[in-house]
Design a protein around this motif. Structure first.
Motif, PDB file in Angstrom:
ATOM      1  N   GLU A 185      14.574   1.861  36.273  1.00  0.00           N
ATOM      2  CA  GLU A 185      15.071   2.645  35.148  1.00  0.00           C
ATOM      3  C   GLU A 185      13.935   3.391  34.447  1.00  0.00           C
ATOM      4  O   GLU A 185      14.132   4.516  33.957  1.00  0.00           O
ATOM      5  CB  GLU A 185      15.802   1.736  34.168  1.00  0.00           C
ATOM      6  CG  GLU A 185      17.085   1.150  34.740  1.00  0.00           C
ATOM      7  CD  GLU A 185      17.842   0.272  33.749  1.00  0.00           C
ATOM      8  OE1 GLU A 185      17.436   0.228  32.568  1.00  0.00           O
ATOM      9  OE2 GLU A 185      18.825  -0.353  34.153  1.00  0.00           O
ATOM     10  N   ASN A 186      12.746   2.788  34.380  1.00  0.00           N
ATOM     11  CA  ASN A 186      11.602   3.497  33.799  1.00  0.00           C
ATOM     12  C   ASN A 186      11.347   4.805  34.532  1.00  0.00           C
ATOM     13  O   ASN A 186      11.139   5.858  33.911  1.00  0.00           O
ATOM     14  CB  ASN A 186      10.339   2.637  33.874  1.00  0.00           C
ATOM     15  CG  ASN A 186      10.395   1.378  33.031  1.00  0.00           C
ATOM     16  OD1 ASN A 186       9.696   0.418  33.302  1.00  0.00           O
ATOM     17  ND2 ASN A 186      11.234   1.356  32.004  1.00  0.00           N
ATOM     18  N   SER A 187      11.339   4.756  35.856  1.00  0.00           N
ATOM     19  CA  SER A 187      11.067   5.972  36.634  1.00  0.00           C
ATOM     20  C   SER A 187      12.161   7.013  36.446  1.00  0.00           C
ATOM     21  O   SER A 187      11.882   8.219  36.384  1.00  0.00           O
ATOM     22  CB  SER A 187      10.910   5.621  38.122  1.00  0.00           C
ATOM     23  OG  SER A 187       9.730   4.871  38.347  1.00  0.00           O
ATOM     24  N   VAL A 188      13.391   6.565  36.348  1.00  0.00           N
ATOM     25  CA  VAL A 188      14.488   7.515  36.122  1.00  0.00           C
ATOM     26  C   VAL A 188      14.325   8.191  34.765  1.00  0.00           C
ATOM     27  O   VAL A 188      14.549   9.410  34.628  1.00  0.00           O
ATOM     28  CB  VAL A 188      15.851   6.801  36.226  1.00  0.00           C
ATOM     29  CG1 VAL A 188      16.983   7.713  35.768  1.00  0.00           C
ATOM     30  CG2 VAL A 188      16.100   6.355  37.667  1.00  0.00           C
ATOM     31  N   ARG A 189      13.929   7.426  33.740  1.00  0.00           N
ATOM     32  CA  ARG A 189      13.710   8.042  32.423  1.00  0.00           C
ATOM     33  C   ARG A 189      12.645   9.126  32.510  1.00  0.00           C
ATOM     34  O   ARG A 189      12.797  10.208  31.937  1.00  0.00           O
ATOM     35  CB  ARG A 189      13.273   6.975  31.410  1.00  0.00           C
ATOM     36  CG  ARG A 189      14.389   6.068  30.928  1.00  0.00           C
ATOM     37  CD  ARG A 189      13.875   5.106  29.859  1.00  0.00           C
ATOM     38  NE  ARG A 189      14.784   3.975  29.731  1.00  0.00           N
ATOM     39  CZ  ARG A 189      14.418   2.706  29.700  1.00  0.00           C
ATOM     40  NH1 ARG A 189      13.138   2.388  29.803  1.00  0.00           N
ATOM     41  NH2 ARG A 189      15.315   1.753  29.569  1.00  0.00           N
ATOM     42  N   THR A 190      11.556   8.822  33.211  1.00  0.00           N
ATOM     43  CA  THR A 190      10.494   9.821  33.324  1.00  0.00           C
ATOM     44  C   THR A 190      10.984  11.052  34.071  1.00  0.00           C
ATOM     45  O   THR A 190      10.655  12.181  33.710  1.00  0.00           O
ATOM     46  CB  THR A 190       9.269   9.227  34.026  1.00  0.00           C
ATOM     47  OG1 THR A 190       8.879   8.025  33.371  1.00  0.00           O
ATOM     48  CG2 THR A 190       8.114  10.198  34.006  1.00  0.00           C
ATOM     49  N   ASP A 191      11.770  10.860  35.114  1.00  0.00           N
ATOM     50  CA  ASP A 191      12.352  11.999  35.824  1.00  0.00           C
ATOM     51  C   ASP A 191      13.165  12.865  34.863  1.00  0.00           C
ATOM     52  O   ASP A 191      13.121  14.100  34.931  1.00  0.00           O
ATOM     53  CB  ASP A 191      13.248  11.518  36.962  1.00  0.00           C
ATOM     54  CG  ASP A 191      12.472  10.956  38.138  1.00  0.00           C
ATOM     55  OD1 ASP A 191      11.255  11.216  38.222  1.00  0.00           O
ATOM     56  OD2 ASP A 191      13.080  10.261  38.969  1.00  0.00           O
ATOM     57  N   ARG A 192      13.889  12.237  33.959  1.00  0.00           N
ATOM     58  CA  ARG A 192      14.696  12.994  32.998  1.00  0.00           C
ATOM     59  C   ARG A 192      13.808  13.788  32.044  1.00  0.00           C
ATOM     60  O   ARG A 192      14.129  14.921  31.666  1.00  0.00           O
ATOM     61  CB  ARG A 192      15.616  12.041  32.233  1.00  0.00           C
ATOM     62  CG  ARG A 192      16.696  11.420  33.097  1.00  0.00           C
ATOM     63  CD  ARG A 192      17.378  10.255  32.405  1.00  0.00           C
ATOM     64  NE  ARG A 192      18.074  10.673  31.197  1.00  0.00           N
ATOM     65  CZ  ARG A 192      18.541   9.818  30.281  1.00  0.00           C
ATOM     66  NH1 ARG A 192      18.350   8.509  30.442  1.00  0.00           N
ATOM     67  NH2 ARG A 192      19.171  10.273  29.218  1.00  0.00           N
ATOM     68  N   VAL A 193      12.671  13.214  31.659  1.00  0.00           N
ATOM     69  CA  VAL A 193      11.728  13.940  30.807  1.00  0.00           C
ATOM     70  C   VAL A 193      11.219  15.179  31.527  1.00  0.00           C
ATOM     71  O   VAL A 193      11.148  16.277  30.950  1.00  0.00           O
ATOM     72  CB  VAL A 193      10.551  13.038  30.400  1.00  0.00           C
ATOM     73  CG1 VAL A 193       9.501  13.834  29.628  1.00  0.00           C
ATOM     74  CG2 VAL A 193      11.044  11.873  29.560  1.00  0.00           C
ATOM     75  N   VAL A 194      10.855  15.027  32.789  1.00  0.00           N
ATOM     76  CA  VAL A 194      10.333  16.153  33.561  1.00  0.00           C
ATOM     77  C   VAL A 194      11.397  17.240  33.694  1.00  0.00           C
ATOM     78  O   VAL A 194      11.107  18.434  33.556  1.00  0.00           O
ATOM     79  CB  VAL A 194       9.850  15.673  34.944  1.00  0.00           C
ATOM     80  CG1 VAL A 194       9.474  16.854  35.824  1.00  0.00           C
ATOM     81  CG2 VAL A 194       8.671  14.719  34.794  1.00  0.00           C
ATOM     82  N   GLN A 195      12.631  16.833  33.952  1.00  0.00           N
ATOM     83  CA  GLN A 195      13.713  17.806  34.066  1.00  0.00           C
ATOM     84  C   GLN A 195      13.885  18.590  32.760  1.00  0.00           C
ATOM     85  O   GLN A 195      14.027  19.817  32.765  1.00  0.00           O
ATOM     86  CB  GLN A 195      15.012  17.093  34.417  1.00  0.00           C
ATOM     87  CG  GLN A 195      15.022  16.412  35.776  1.00  0.00           C
ATOM     88  CD  GLN A 195      16.052  15.293  35.859  1.00  0.00           C
ATOM     89  OE1 GLN A 195      16.933  15.175  35.006  1.00  0.00           O
ATOM     90  NE2 GLN A 195      15.926  14.452  36.876  1.00  0.00           N
ATOM     91  N   LEU A 196      13.894  17.872  31.645  1.00  0.00           N
ATOM     92  CA  LEU A 196      14.091  18.515  30.363  1.00  0.00           C
ATOM     93  C   LEU A 196      12.901  19.392  29.998  1.00  0.00           C
ATOM     94  O   LEU A 196      13.064  20.503  29.464  1.00  0.00           O
ATOM     95  CB  LEU A 196      14.327  17.452  29.287  1.00  0.00           C
ATOM     96  CG  LEU A 196      14.664  17.931  27.882  1.00  0.00           C
ATOM     97  CD1 LEU A 196      15.826  18.915  27.896  1.00  0.00           C
ATOM     98  CD2 LEU A 196      14.996  16.743  26.988  1.00  0.00           C
ATOM     99  N   ALA A 197      11.688  18.911  30.283  1.00  0.00           N
ATOM    100  CA  ALA A 197      10.502  19.698  29.986  1.00  0.00           C
ATOM    101  C   ALA A 197      10.498  21.012  30.757  1.00  0.00           C
ATOM    102  O   ALA A 197      10.158  22.068  30.209  1.00  0.00           O
ATOM    103  CB  ALA A 197       9.236  18.890  30.316  1.00  0.00           C
TER     104      ALA A 197
END
Length: 901
Positions: A366-378
């Motif tokens: 789940e940590n990695s998925v959260r970071t993926d979401r940050v990258v997508q939003l950024a």
């Protein structure tokens, strides 16, 4: 409280009933949250009934947010008790591992807590952070920047001191109290309670004879008992020898500061070994190293790219002559919610059981998925910000045949005027990039890497989906003359693919053969896979980036070498050299013959092994100082630690690393201290967290390593058969959350649960920058180079036919002589916050040039007005204001910039 103590001469033990809530750890988040809702409901009921007079709901506001997502009615109850003074919360949004995140991450953490806390009531004014696995030197500065003058700590604090004045490198101080080991069991059950309480009070009396004392009545994920009733029951046991009021952290600290206002001073980080159970757990610095890399990527995108773009958008009005894109969707909405959501995701990964890699496997997925979401939003925020400025990066329609353009954004943190750029461009299948021109028309040397033909896809609210066959090429060049914070458009010329010469052939080279890197640098690849460089002055630096692998029978908390370990080093081969107008790249294979796993007894590594080829590259960008090293492999072995060793010549006694806003020297030492023989103890393991860079050595023998993420680093002392070395951990591969049979820690640090994904059987990559000799000696220049490297630049191809008002757009601010730590929209929506730093031990003169029509006022880290006014400023003939600053050693200065009304 002090009057009561003077009148009665009776020590007071403040009983603070609390819970320590790990959001995720040995269970995943949703499992914990269901229990959290139950706990909060029970606490509110007990506060209403009087079985609790007060309760501390940990140090983080995210607990209330998590409860509110499922039970908004309970948030109303929490709010009622907070405003009545019965319930305390904060000052953090999450209890982060404050060593493994950036300084700006910690600032955003406290800002988020203020924002969430405003909906609930006042937050505690105590710097509550007892369970972090050590504490960074800059934490007192950060707390003071939010008006917090106290800290409750535990792990890493000097075990001989019950309280101390904890001082950051910039001189900021907080009054710190060292909590003893968790005392959840003292009042927990009636059986043996009187004896446990007597032992606790005796221990406190030894630490602080006259009091006041603190009993933290609670522990990890434990619902509180009837504290009022329990204290009534033990009253007869303690008699009149001690008072046991239900209390709060604020009341305790007030009594502490009143009783002894000037304790001894402790400088710098808190990473000392403590008493029984007070573990530092240093293996968490490198457990599941990909989490640290992912977090650094998310922080970099938000801190260095997204926030500056959004901030500069406020300070730089749109160019009136910019022609609007005819079919573009209007983009007038605020991005505040988007940015806060991105930071919320980053902060959710910051707790010490999350970013540390010491939870069950489900948590870290789940940590990695959260970071993926940050990258997508950024990515979306960047593209929309550029579109609002007239730079449309949506590559849509027929691919380019004759020309293309890319826009480059150089963040304010990327100091200097020469910035490496990488960008992918999409062209017609039979075309290729053959030339690039800077905004002033001069030709720029380029390197073109062809990625082949594929379908290019684009769609948006105002663009019908397209899917066209196109050639994709990766372009590298050095952007010069782009002011940090500015935008520049580079023109590309295309030619026939057959004539492009985009595939530069790599020539073979031999082991220990001298390779000319350009700019007077010569490299040699050694048989053990390391490299050496001879600089322009003829000084040879050898033994760099040697791969060293050993067994690890530890867990996610602690490294633990087998008693009969087998150390493996690499064998190099297949050396090749590729030269382009931009870089010279040496590549080779360093093969490690890794034992497959630990043997059945876990005291040695198996004879069975797996040959592991590591693809290594050493690159020198022409005209720029330093070298870039990278290594990639797929991990197929279990139970081992792989480190990158680099030799430091001479007799260095200390090595220095960057920290959040400062630097810190640490001694060279042995790999491992004496193994403990007492129960509940931990061995000294000389690894430490490093931010940005590490450096050691003197004069022309100095060596600096530039880091991509917060890394586990150790300074290994010289041995009779070799020099001192800097060792950076590339991988720790272990299979257990915690174990009880380690030699370096004589008990468990958590439940003994398997964590097979912590073995990291996956692709692994490491990157390091190298600066040698004089390039590594200046403390500020080194920190500046590391920060600029981290910030980098972004470049995106522009849509064909998009009108661009100007080939280059300047910045509303320019900083000289200081590092730009933050340029962000202000929390209250009024202007932007600029933070500059001097992370070196010497004072510096800095200057900030501010465009006409922008006011500047000093603020604290919490963005409230700071005392004093800006002085020593002048206005140039252009109308720009130049503010001169004298930055003390390790100082930060924050300004609020607003467009004048």
């Amino acid at each position: 409280m002090s009057e009561l103590r003077e009148r009665t001469a009776t020590p007071v033990c403040h009983v603070v009933t609390h819970v320590h809530w790990d959001r995720e750890w040995y269970r995943p988040f949703e499992s914990y949250r269901a229990r959290l809702v139950e706990l909060v409901e029970q606490v509110c009921r007990q506060l209403d009934s009087g079985s609790l007079e007060a309760f501390h709901l940990d140090g983080q506001t995210i607990t209330v947010r998590d409860v509110g997502d499922l039970r908004p009615d309970l948030v109303d109850e929490v709010r009622r008790h907070v405003r009545a003074g019965r319930l305390t919360i904060g000052p953090w949004h999450v209890l982060a591992d404050n060593q493994l995140v950036s300084g700006e991450n910690l600032v955003r953490n406290l800002l988020a807590a203020r924002r969430h806390g405003a909906e609930i009531g006042d937050l505690t004014g105590i710097g509550y952070s007892p369970d972090a696995f050590g504490h960074p030197a800059d934490l007192p500065r950060i707390l003071q920047g939010f008006g917090i003058g106290t800290a409750l700590v535990w792990r890493g604090a000097p075990p001989e001191l019950a309280e101390f004045r904890w001082r950051s490198p910039d001189g900021s101080e907080v009054h710190a109290v060292s909590q003893r080991y968790h005392e959840a069991e003292v009042l927990w059950t009636p059986e043996g309670r009187d004896g446990r309480l007597a032992a606790f009070l005796a221990g406190e009396a030894e630490r602080r004879p006259a009091g006041p004392w603190l009993l933290m009545n609670g522990g990890d994920h434990l619902a509180p008992r009837d504290t009022t009733g329990v204290l009534a029951e033990v009253a007869s046991a303690v008699g009149s020898r001690v008072e046991l009021p239900q209390s709060s952290l604020e009341a305790f600290f007030a009594a502490v500061r009143d009783s002894r206002p000037a304790p001894s001073v402790v400088d710098g980080e808190l990473r000392r070994l403590g008493g029984p159970g007070s573990f530092l757990l240093p293996g968490t610095l490198s457990a599941r190293v990909h989490l640290k890399q992912e977090n650094a990527r998310a922080e970099r995108l938000l801190e260095r790219i997204v926030e500056p773009l959004l901030a500069l958008e406020q300070l730089t009005p749109a160019t009136p002559s910019a022609a609007p894109v005819p079919d573009a969707t209007p983009l007038d909405g605020s991005s505040v919610g988007h940015l806060r959501h991105a930071w919320e995701l980053v902060l959710e990964n910051a707790p010490h059981d999350s970013i540390c890699g010491c939870s069950v496997d489900e948590v870290h997925r789940e940590n990695s998925v959260r970071t993926d979401r940050v990258v997508q939003l950024a990515d979306q925020l960047v593209r929309r910000a550029l579109l609002r400025r007239g730079f449309d990066t949506r590559v849509h329609g027929a691919p380019a045949t004759e020309a293309a353009r890319v826009v480059v954004f150089v963040p304010p943190a990327a100091a200097g005027r020469e910035v490496p750029v990488e960008v992918e461009v999409v062209v017609a299948p039979d075309r290729a990039v053959v030339r690039a021109n800077a905004p002033d028309g001069t030709e720029v040397p380029i390197e073109v890497e062809d990625l082949g033909v594929r379908r290019s896809f684009e769609a948006d609210l105002d663009l019908l989906p397209d899917s066209v066959v196109a050639r994709v090429q990766r372009l590298r060049f050095v952007a010069t003359g782009v002011a940090p914070g500015g935008l520049a458009v580079y023109d590309l010329r295309l030619g026939a693919f057959d004539d492009a010469g985009s595939a530069t052939a790599a020539a073979p080279a031999g082991i220990d053969e001298e390779v000319d890197l350009g700019d007077g640098l010569q490299a040699r690849i050694a048989a053990d896979g390391s490299f050496s460089v001879t600089d322009a002055a003829g000084i040879r630096h050898d033994g760099l980036a040697r791969l060293v692998d050993g067994g690890d029978r530890g867990d996610t908390y602690n490294y633990d070498p087998p008693a009969d370990d087998r150390i493996v080093t690499a064998v190099a081969g297949d050396v090749r050299v590729r030269r382009t107008p931009v870089r010279t790249v040496v590549s080779w294979t360093a093969t490690l013959d890794l034992p497959l796993r630990l043997d059945e007894g876990r005291d040695a590594r198996t004879a069975e092994s797996v040959a592991t080829p590591v693809a290594v590259e050493l690159a020198h960008w022409h005209g720029r100082p330093g070298l870039e090293w990278s290594a990639r492999f797929v991990n197929s072995a279990l139970d081992h630690r792989l480190r990158v060793h680099s030799r430091v010549r001479g007799t260095p006694s200390a090595w220095t690393s960057g920290q959040h806003f400062s630097n810190l020297a640490r001694p060279f030492g042995p790999e491992l201290g004496p193994l403990p023989d007492a129960a509940n103890r931990e061995a000294e393991i000389g690894t430490h967290p490093a931010h940005g860079y590490v450096v050691a050595g003197e004069g022309d023998r100095a060596l600096a390593l530039l880091l991509d993420h917060v890394s586990e680093v150790q300074g290994l002392e010289a041995r009779p058969d070799g020099d001192a070395e800097l060792a950076v951990t590339m991988l720790r591969s272990v299979g257990w959350l915690s174990r009880f049979d380690l030699r370096t820690r004589t008990t468990g640090a958590g439940p003994e649960l398997p964590a097979p994904e912590a073995q990291l059987l996956r692709p692994i990559e490491a990157r390091l920058g190298f600066l040698l000799g004089s390039d590594a000696l200046d403390a500020f220049a080194l920190a500046d180079a590391a920060d600029a490297r981290r910030a980098g630049a972004i470049a995106l191809q522009l849509r064909e036919g998009t009108p661009v008002s100007a080939p280059a757009v300047g910045s509303a601010i320019e900083v000289e002589g200081a590092i730009v730590s933050a340029l962000k929209p202000a929390e209250d929506g009024n202007g932007v916050i600029l933070r500059v730093a001097n992370p070196s031990p010497a004072a510096r003169d800095a200057a900030i040039t501010i465009a006409p029509g922008i006011d500047a006022r000093p603020v604290r880290l919490d963005e409230s007005p700071a005392p004093g006014e800006l002085v020593d400023s002048s206005v140039a003939a252009t109308g720009s204001r130049r503010v001169s600053l004298r930055l003390a050693p390790h100082a930060t200065v924050s300004l609020r910039l607003e467009v004048a009304r």
